[in-house]
Scaffold this motif. Structure first.
Motif, PDB file in Angstrom:
ATOM      1  N   PRO A   1      31.556 -14.052  -1.359  1.00  0.00           N
ATOM      2  CA  PRO A   1      31.717 -14.615  -0.016  1.00  0.00           C
ATOM      3  C   PRO A   1      30.456 -14.671   0.833  1.00  0.00           C
ATOM      4  O   PRO A   1      30.540 -15.027   1.995  1.00  0.00           O
ATOM      5  CB  PRO A   1      32.683 -13.604   0.620  1.00  0.00           C
ATOM      6  N   THR A   2      29.274 -14.344   0.282  1.00  0.00           N
ATOM      7  CA  THR A   2      28.118 -14.191   1.168  1.00  0.00           C
ATOM      8  C   THR A   2      27.439 -15.524   1.496  1.00  0.00           C
ATOM      9  O   THR A   2      26.781 -15.648   2.518  1.00  0.00           O
ATOM     10  CB  THR A   2      27.088 -13.226   0.536  1.00  0.00           C
ATOM     11  N   GLY A   3      27.554 -16.510   0.602  1.00  0.00           N
ATOM     12  CA  GLY A   3      27.019 -17.848   0.884  1.00  0.00           C
ATOM     13  C   GLY A   3      25.563 -18.046   0.525  1.00  0.00           C
ATOM     14  O   GLY A   3      25.041 -19.155   0.647  1.00  0.00           O
ATOM     15  N   ASN A   4      24.879 -16.983   0.077  1.00  0.00           N
ATOM     16  CA  ASN A   4      23.443 -17.132  -0.226  1.00  0.00           C
ATOM     17  C   ASN A   4      23.229 -17.607  -1.665  1.00  0.00           C
ATOM     18  O   ASN A   4      24.135 -17.549  -2.491  1.00  0.00           O
ATOM     19  CB  ASN A   4      22.694 -15.809   0.021  1.00  0.00           C
ATOM     20  N   ILE A   5      22.001 -18.089  -1.920  1.00  0.00           N
ATOM     21  CA  ILE A   5      21.661 -18.532  -3.276  1.00  0.00           C
ATOM     22  C   ILE A   5      20.658 -17.558  -3.911  1.00  0.00           C
ATOM     23  O   ILE A   5      19.976 -16.815  -3.200  1.00  0.00           O
ATOM     24  CB  ILE A   5      21.041 -19.957  -3.289  1.00  0.00           C
ATOM     25  N   VAL A   6      20.606 -17.606  -5.225  1.00  0.00           N
ATOM     26  CA  VAL A   6      19.557 -16.877  -5.947  1.00  0.00           C
ATOM     27  C   VAL A   6      18.391 -17.840  -6.053  1.00  0.00           C
ATOM     28  O   VAL A   6      18.565 -18.985  -6.469  1.00  0.00           O
ATOM     29  CB  VAL A   6      20.014 -16.508  -7.375  1.00  0.00           C
ATOM     30  N   GLU A   7      17.209 -17.355  -5.713  1.00  0.00           N
ATOM     31  CA  GLU A   7      16.066 -18.272  -5.757  1.00  0.00           C
ATOM     32  C   GLU A   7      15.631 -18.516  -7.204  1.00  0.00           C
ATOM     33  O   GLU A   7      15.792 -17.663  -8.079  1.00  0.00           O
ATOM     34  CB  GLU A   7      14.923 -17.727  -4.911  1.00  0.00           C
ATOM     35  N   ARG A   8      15.102 -19.724  -7.393  1.00  0.00           N
ATOM     36  CA  ARG A   8      14.701 -20.236  -8.704  1.00  0.00           C
ATOM     37  C   ARG A   8      14.011 -19.187  -9.600  1.00  0.00           C
ATOM     38  O   ARG A   8      14.440 -18.915 -10.708  1.00  0.00           O
ATOM     39  CB  ARG A   8      13.755 -21.403  -8.422  1.00  0.00           C
ATOM     40  N   GLN A   9      12.956 -18.555  -9.060  1.00  0.00           N
ATOM     41  CA  GLN A   9      12.155 -17.645  -9.863  1.00  0.00           C
ATOM     42  C   GLN A   9      12.967 -16.417 -10.269  1.00  0.00           C
ATOM     43  O   GLN A   9      12.855 -15.911 -11.382  1.00  0.00           O
ATOM     44  CB  GLN A   9      10.900 -17.248  -9.062  1.00  0.00           C
ATOM     45  N   ASP A  10      13.816 -15.943  -9.352  1.00  0.00           N
ATOM     46  CA  ASP A  10      14.645 -14.761  -9.638  1.00  0.00           C
ATOM     47  C   ASP A  10      15.664 -15.070 -10.730  1.00  0.00           C
ATOM     48  O   ASP A  10      15.911 -14.266 -11.629  1.00  0.00           O
ATOM     49  CB  ASP A  10      15.389 -14.308  -8.372  1.00  0.00           C
ATOM     50  N   LEU A  11      16.254 -16.247 -10.630  1.00  0.00           N
ATOM     51  CA  LEU A  11      17.277 -16.616 -11.615  1.00  0.00           C
ATOM     52  C   LEU A  11      16.648 -16.752 -13.000  1.00  0.00           C
ATOM     53  O   LEU A  11      17.181 -16.256 -14.004  1.00  0.00           O
ATOM     54  CB  LEU A  11      17.949 -17.931 -11.180  1.00  0.00           C
ATOM     55  N   LEU A  12      15.492 -17.381 -13.020  1.00  0.00           N
ATOM     56  CA  LEU A  12      14.784 -17.575 -14.282  1.00  0.00           C
ATOM     57  C   LEU A  12      14.395 -16.222 -14.895  1.00  0.00           C
ATOM     58  O   LEU A  12      14.593 -15.977 -16.087  1.00  0.00           O
ATOM     59  CB  LEU A  12      13.544 -18.427 -14.002  1.00  0.00           C
ATOM     60  N   ASN A  13      13.876 -15.363 -14.036  1.00  0.00           N
ATOM     61  CA  ASN A  13      13.464 -14.027 -14.463  1.00  0.00           C
ATOM     62  C   ASN A  13      14.648 -13.273 -15.081  1.00  0.00           C
ATOM     63  O   ASN A  13      14.560 -12.730 -16.191  1.00  0.00           O
ATOM     64  CB  ASN A  13      12.918 -13.308 -13.201  1.00  0.00           C
TER      65      ASN A  13
ATOM     66  N   ALA B   1      28.319 -24.522 -22.207  1.00  0.00           N
ATOM     67  CA  ALA B   1      28.086 -23.276 -22.937  1.00  0.00           C
ATOM     68  C   ALA B   1      27.363 -23.587 -24.249  1.00  0.00           C
ATOM     69  O   ALA B   1      27.575 -24.659 -24.828  1.00  0.00           O
ATOM     70  CB  ALA B   1      29.431 -22.605 -23.234  1.00  0.00           C
ATOM     71  N   PRO B   2      26.546 -22.643 -24.751  1.00  0.00           N
ATOM     72  CA  PRO B   2      25.920 -22.834 -26.062  1.00  0.00           C
ATOM     73  C   PRO B   2      27.013 -23.103 -27.104  1.00  0.00           C
ATOM     74  O   PRO B   2      28.114 -22.561 -26.997  1.00  0.00           O
ATOM     75  CB  PRO B   2      25.238 -21.489 -26.333  1.00  0.00           C
ATOM     76  N   LYS B   3      26.695 -23.909 -28.099  1.00  0.00           N
ATOM     77  CA  LYS B   3      27.732 -24.353 -29.052  1.00  0.00           C
ATOM     78  C   LYS B   3      28.551 -23.210 -29.667  1.00  0.00           C
ATOM     79  O   LYS B   3      29.783 -23.322 -29.749  1.00  0.00           O
ATOM     80  CB  LYS B   3      27.110 -25.226 -30.145  1.00  0.00           C
ATOM     81  N   PRO B   4      27.930 -22.100 -30.108  1.00  0.00           N
ATOM     82  CA  PRO B   4      28.759 -21.039 -30.713  1.00  0.00           C
ATOM     83  C   PRO B   4      29.799 -20.495 -29.719  1.00  0.00           C
ATOM     84  O   PRO B   4      30.911 -20.159 -30.105  1.00  0.00           O
ATOM     85  CB  PRO B   4      27.748 -19.943 -31.074  1.00  0.00           C
TER      86      PRO B   4
ATOM     87  N   GLN C   1      16.927 -24.828 -20.771  1.00  0.00           N
ATOM     88  CA  GLN C   1      15.727 -24.068 -21.127  1.00  0.00           C
ATOM     89  C   GLN C   1      16.005 -22.860 -22.016  1.00  0.00           C
ATOM     90  O   GLN C   1      15.136 -22.406 -22.732  1.00  0.00           O
ATOM     91  CB  GLN C   1      15.041 -23.573 -19.857  1.00  0.00           C
ATOM     92  N   LEU C   2      17.210 -22.269 -21.889  1.00  0.00           N
ATOM     93  CA  LEU C   2      17.471 -20.992 -22.558  1.00  0.00           C
ATOM     94  C   LEU C   2      18.738 -21.056 -23.408  1.00  0.00           C
ATOM     95  O   LEU C   2      19.577 -21.934 -23.222  1.00  0.00           O
ATOM     96  CB  LEU C   2      17.603 -19.874 -21.504  1.00  0.00           C
ATOM     97  N   SER C   3      18.858 -20.062 -24.316  1.00  0.00           N
ATOM     98  CA  SER C   3      19.979 -20.126 -25.279  1.00  0.00           C
ATOM     99  C   SER C   3      21.175 -19.286 -24.858  1.00  0.00           C
ATOM    100  O   SER C   3      22.191 -19.269 -25.539  1.00  0.00           O
ATOM    101  CB  SER C   3      19.481 -19.618 -26.635  1.00  0.00           C
ATOM    102  N   ASN C   4      21.053 -18.538 -23.741  1.00  0.00           N
ATOM    103  CA  ASN C   4      22.076 -17.528 -23.419  1.00  0.00           C
ATOM    104  C   ASN C   4      22.806 -17.819 -22.107  1.00  0.00           C
ATOM    105  O   ASN C   4      23.273 -16.903 -21.444  1.00  0.00           O
ATOM    106  CB  ASN C   4      21.408 -16.146 -23.298  1.00  0.00           C
TER     107      ASN C   4
END
Ligand SMILES: Cc1ncc(COP(=O)(O)O)c(C=O)c1O
Length: 367
Positions: free
Chosen positions: A166-178, A240-243, A214-217
């Motif tokens: 319920p907080t409404g905030n986003i995760v910033e690009r670099q944090d999500l990628l990290n 979702a990844p194919k498996p 970009q990623l497999s997971n």
């Protein structure tokens, strides 16, 4: 009989949804009420979607397409992924239940930052798994290091909600990628619920589809219940990844995505100009509500979705007083955030009614 239900269901409570309009009218003897508690899109549907619903409703003697072939094709084209990477279900909640049934064995664990949408933990429990809850930081941002350090041998997945409910905030690009990269290194799935993604206009937001490529997971959850305006038809999907998608296909309910919903969702995907205009109108209203609330002197949190979170010292009393006036918002307590209420951005006249009644209640009770 007490000992018959699965033992791990003892640590979860039933989900408490927003109250229906008819219930509030009945309880308080009101002739009308406004529903600003479930983050639906209240604007009328485009004509193309209504026509698709009417057409499909004339054919409900037949089972729906169990493969949702046309819907998956439409989604794969819209998102630029393979149809084999798309799964659909009865709303996000249906997708989550199936996903965790496909992933979790008894004793497996899932890390979930808190507070967030309660259905993640319920779906993990329903599949026989257990959760590790990690509190968000004070400004509601993600404690990335703590999330990673909470991942153990049995951790199958981390679930985050972006923008967060319920907080409404986003995760910033670099944090999500990290976070995603660190989880990929340890072969842990990152499930990102993007129920409100279509409302985000901030360039710091990393759209999950990009992350998925970009990623497999990475698993990205989306829904037709929010900006697409089809909450009542129960259509959610994931890439979702194919498996993972293949395992999902083995445990899903065969006919869980109804025929009217499939037809409506395909038509709605084709109405992108309408979706953009809903986004613009919602953001305009949201910013107006934010300004008016700030002028009342209450603490309103910044949001990237179609709802606002307000911190109040007497949140429970304010919530009850608004209900009695026919304004249904969400008590933050039900979403793990005591001392808050969450209000959905509705139609302009609904928002006006909320603002008027909220102002009155505040003057009477204090914040
Ligand atoms: C974070 C989040 N995900 C998903 C949903 C939608 O769920 P569904 O697709 O089951 O309607 C909601 C609705 O409130 C939500 O807040």
């Amino acid at each position: 009989m007490d000992e018959l239900p699965r033992s791990y269901l003892r640590w979860v409570n039933q989900y408490r949804p927003g109250k229906p309009v008819d219930e509030i009218k009945r309880i308080y003897g009101l002739s009308d009420a406004v529903r600003l508690c479930s983050n639906e899109n209240p604007w009328p549907l485009p004509e193309e979607v209504i026509q698709a619903i009417l057409k499909a409703s004339g054919e409900v003697q037949r089972y729906p397409d169990p493969e949702a072939y046309l819907l998956k094709r439409a989604l794969s084209k819209h998102l630029g992924v393979s149809p084999a990477e798309v799964v659909v279900g009865g709303g996000t909640e249906g997708v989550l239940c199936t996903l965790f049934q496909a992933l979790v064995e008894v004793g497996d664990r899932v890390v979930i930052p808190q507070p967030t949408y309660p259905v993640y933990a319920l779906s993990v429990a329903a599949a026989g798994g257990e959760c590790d809850f990690v509190p968000l930081l004070e400004d509601f941002s993600l404690p990335i290091d703590r999330i990673v350090s909470n991942c153990g041998e049995r951790t199958k997945a981390v679930v985050i909600c972006n923008p967060n409910n319920p907080t409404g905030n986003i995760v910033e690009r670099q944090d999500l990628l990290n976070l995603a990269v660190r989880l990929e290194e340890r072969k842990t799935l990152l499930v990102v619920d993007e129920a409100y993604a279509e409302y985000v206009s901030d360039p710091r937001y990393l759209c999950g589809v990009e992350l998925f490529r970009q990623l497999s997971n990475v698993v990205i959850l989306r829904t037709f219940s929010k900006i697409y305006g089809l909450a009542g038809l129960r259509i959610g999907y994931a890439i979702a990844p194919k498996p993972i998608a293949e395992a999902f296909g083995k445990v899903r309910r065969v006919f869980s995505v109804n025929a009217i919903g499939q037809a409506a969702a395909i038509a709605a995907l084709g109405c992108q100009d309408h979706i953009s205009s809903i986004r613009d109108r919602t953001i305009l209203e949201r910013d107006r509500m934010h300004r008016v609330l700030c002028n009342m002197g209450v603490r309103v949190h910044n949001t990237h979705a179609n709802f606002l979170l307000i911190s109040l010292t007497r949140a429970n009393d304010v919530y009850e007083a608004l209900l009695a006036k026919g304004v249904i918002v969400r008590n933050g307590e039900d979403l793990g955030l005591e001392g808050t209420i969450r209000v959905t951005v509705g139609l302009p006249e609904e928002n006006d009614r909320f603002l008027k009644e909220f102002d009155r209640v505040l003057r009477r009770l204090g914040g």
